[in-house]
Design a protein around this motif. Structure first.
Motif, PDB file in Angstrom:
ATOM      1  N   ARG A   1       8.086 -11.034  -8.448  1.00  0.00           N
ATOM      2  CA  ARG A   1       7.251 -10.964  -9.654  1.00  0.00           C
ATOM      3  C   ARG A   1       6.549 -12.286  -9.913  1.00  0.00           C
ATOM      4  NH1 ARG A   1       8.766  -9.909 -14.885  1.00  0.00           N
ATOM      5  NH2 ARG A   1      10.887 -10.692 -14.598  1.00  0.00           N
TER       6      ARG A   1
ATOM      7  N   GLU B   1       1.762  -5.440  -9.736  1.00  0.00           N
ATOM      8  CA  GLU B   1       0.332  -5.598  -9.575  1.00  0.00           C
ATOM      9  C   GLU B   1       0.047  -6.888  -8.799  1.00  0.00           C
ATOM     10  OE1 GLU B   1      -3.721  -5.866 -12.317  1.00  0.00           O
ATOM     11  OE2 GLU B   1      -1.742  -5.666 -13.235  1.00  0.00           O
ATOM     12  N   GLY B   2      -0.803  -6.786  -7.786  1.00  0.00           N
ATOM     13  CA  GLY B   2      -1.146  -7.936  -6.973  1.00  0.00           C
ATOM     14  C   GLY B   2      -0.196  -8.180  -5.826  1.00  0.00           C
ATOM     15  N   CYS B   3       0.813  -7.328  -5.681  1.00  0.00           N
ATOM     16  CA  CYS B   3       1.790  -7.495  -4.596  1.00  0.00           C
ATOM     17  C   CYS B   3       1.127  -7.239  -3.242  1.00  0.00           C
ATOM     18  CB  CYS B   3       2.962  -6.542  -4.797  1.00  0.00           C
ATOM     19  SG  CYS B   3       4.249  -6.658  -3.536  1.00  0.00           S
TER      20      CYS B   3
ATOM     21  N   ALA C   1       3.740 -12.408  -7.284  1.00  0.00           N
ATOM     22  CA  ALA C   1       2.692 -11.428  -7.583  1.00  0.00           C
ATOM     23  C   ALA C   1       1.888 -11.841  -8.812  1.00  0.00           C
ATOM     24  CB  ALA C   1       3.317 -10.046  -7.797  1.00  0.00           C
ATOM     25  N   THR C   2       2.581 -12.375  -9.818  1.00  0.00           N
ATOM     26  CA  THR C   2       1.893 -12.845 -11.022  1.00  0.00           C
ATOM     27  C   THR C   2       0.972 -14.006 -10.698  1.00  0.00           C
ATOM     28  OG1 THR C   2       3.735 -12.143 -12.433  1.00  0.00           O
ATOM     29  CG2 THR C   2       2.219 -13.777 -13.345  1.00  0.00           C
ATOM     30  N   GLN C   3       1.418 -14.873  -9.803  1.00  0.00           N
ATOM     31  CA  GLN C   3       0.578 -15.996  -9.405  1.00  0.00           C
ATOM     32  C   GLN C   3      -0.662 -15.526  -8.666  1.00  0.00           C
ATOM     33  OE1 GLN C   3       2.505 -19.273  -7.046  1.00  0.00           O
ATOM     34  NE2 GLN C   3       1.813 -20.415  -8.850  1.00  0.00           N
ATOM     35  N   ASP C   4      -0.491 -14.571  -7.757  1.00  0.00           N
ATOM     36  CA  ASP C   4      -1.639 -14.017  -7.046  1.00  0.00           C
ATOM     37  C   ASP C   4      -2.609 -13.341  -8.008  1.00  0.00           C
ATOM     38  OD1 ASP C   4      -0.981 -14.821  -4.485  1.00  0.00           O
ATOM     39  OD2 ASP C   4       0.250 -13.053  -4.082  1.00  0.00           O
ATOM     40  N   ASP C   5      -2.060 -12.636  -8.977  1.00  0.00           N
ATOM     41  CA  ASP C   5      -2.889 -11.854  -9.892  1.00  0.00           C
ATOM     42  C   ASP C   5      -3.591 -12.724 -10.929  1.00  0.00           C
ATOM     43  OD1 ASP C   5      -3.845  -9.332 -10.939  1.00  0.00           O
ATOM     44  OD2 ASP C   5      -2.491  -9.643 -12.619  1.00  0.00           O
ATOM     45  N   SER C   6      -2.897 -13.733 -11.450  1.00  0.00           N
ATOM     46  CA  SER C   6      -3.445 -14.556 -12.533  1.00  0.00           C
ATOM     47  C   SER C   6      -4.210 -15.770 -12.039  1.00  0.00           C
ATOM     48  CB  SER C   6      -2.316 -15.031 -13.451  1.00  0.00           C
ATOM     49  OG  SER C   6      -1.451 -15.927 -12.765  1.00  0.00           O
TER      50      SER C   6
END
Length: 349
Positions: A146, A16-18, A149-154
């Protein structure tokens, strides 16, 4: 299992957010890694010469592993940076041969010194995400997408790859020591609630945003030793950045592990945390024990005079009371020195 049962040759996971997937690199990595892997993001749209993801590796005498680590990290990065911290072997040459950008320290400055150089270079390059990874091969480079992507998403300024909850088999003594350090670090940062707690405060596998990197470049209280990992948490926490963690597996059977002993490392960390307490919470560190000492001394002295005065008890009680008063006074002075604008301005010069 469902994909296998349906006869598919494999599965590619897009977190998610990739960002957009680089299919050519993804298929190449898939062919090498096997049935299941994370998609490799496409880095389109960045300014030429500006890496979207910069993977940075502090290295010291890591000639035996650095080429493999660089090659694995390059699959998930626009650029790989290696800071050779005064190695006495061929670390720098092998990192360059593997395709990394290499900065060499003329002398060994320590883990924190290498990280500070990493942040300075990353800031100059304007990288959107800076992922630090160890040079000994104990981290899984496949988790880099990951982290990003987690950084982009959160939106977290720092994303940490945590060894907890993933089945990592940690040596018993190390697990006890790390548990104590994690507890002390979280208490010193005032993170008491479980949802705000950082589970793995000593992981070197982290992702930083450009804003977090800028803050770390400007920070003047990050040490050069192994305890820099804690200093970085203090600096980013004070600046208001959020932390997020993902699970990862860390190997402890690598040949070229840390060059610093566990006891030395642990002592340095505890000393560093105590220093932070002294600077930020002198009332808690010195004042509260001083108050308890004063109360105990008062109770002993009062008890001693209930009947026939006991000279030894009176002496001990009086000394405890005096020590308590000294500690309370010292805690107030430290608090004033650390918080009063006049003294803070002088310390910043």
């Amino acid at each position: 299992a469902a994909a296998r049962a349906a006869g598919y040759p494999g599965i590619v996971l897009q977190p998610e957010g990739c960002p957009r997937i680089d299919y050519e690199r993804t298929l190449a990595a898939f062919a090498e890694d096997g049935f299941e892997m994370y998609a490799v993001p496409e880095r389109a749209g960045t300014t030429p010469g500006t890496p979207h993801v910069l993977v940075a590796i502090p290295a010291y005498n890591a000639a035996g592993s650095i080429a493999t680590v660089v090659s694995e990290a390059a699959e998930f990065a626009n650029e790989v940076l290696v800071v050779d911290d005064g190695s006495r072997d061929a670390t720098a040459d092998r990192a360059r041969a593997a395709g990394a950008t290499v900065v060499v320290h003329p002398r060994n400055r320590g883990y924190g010194g290498a990280l500070k150089t990493i942040f300075e270079v990353a800031h100059q390059k304007g990288a959107a995400h800076v992922v630090t990874i160890d040079a000994d091969g104990q981290h899984d480079a496949g988790d880099i997408p990951r982290l990003v992507a987690t950084q982009d998403d959160s939106g977290a300024g720092v994303v940490i790859a945590s060894r907890y909850g993933t089945g990592t088999e940690m040596p018993f003594v190390r697990s006890i020591g790390l548990g104590v350090i994690n507890l002390l670090t979280n208490v010193s940062m005032g993170r008491f609630r479980s949802r705000r707690r950082v589970r793995d405060t000593q992981s070197g596998f982290r992702a930083y945003t450009a804003d977090a990197v800028e803050t770390l470049v400007e920070a003047d209280d990050i040490g050069d030793g192994m305890w820099a990992s804690t200093d970085i948490l203090y600096a980013t926490s004070d600046a208001g950045f959020e932390f997020h963690e993902i699970g990862t597996t860390i190997r402890y059977d690598v040949e070229n592990g840390s060059t610093e002993g566990a006891a030395t490392h642990g002592f340095g960390l505890v000393h560093n945390i105590a220093g932070f307490f002294q600077r930020s919470h002198p009332i808690l560190l010195v004042g509260v024990p001083g108050l308890m000492t004063l109360l105990i001394g008062s109770l002993l002295t009062a008890w001693a005079f209930q009947g026939t005065p006991s000279t030894p008890v009176v002496v001990v009680g009086t000394m405890a009371m005096a020590l308590g008063v000294v500690m309370l006074t010292l805690s107030v002075l430290l608090h004033v020195l650390n918080t009063h604008p006049v003294f803070r301005q002088r310390s910043d010069r």
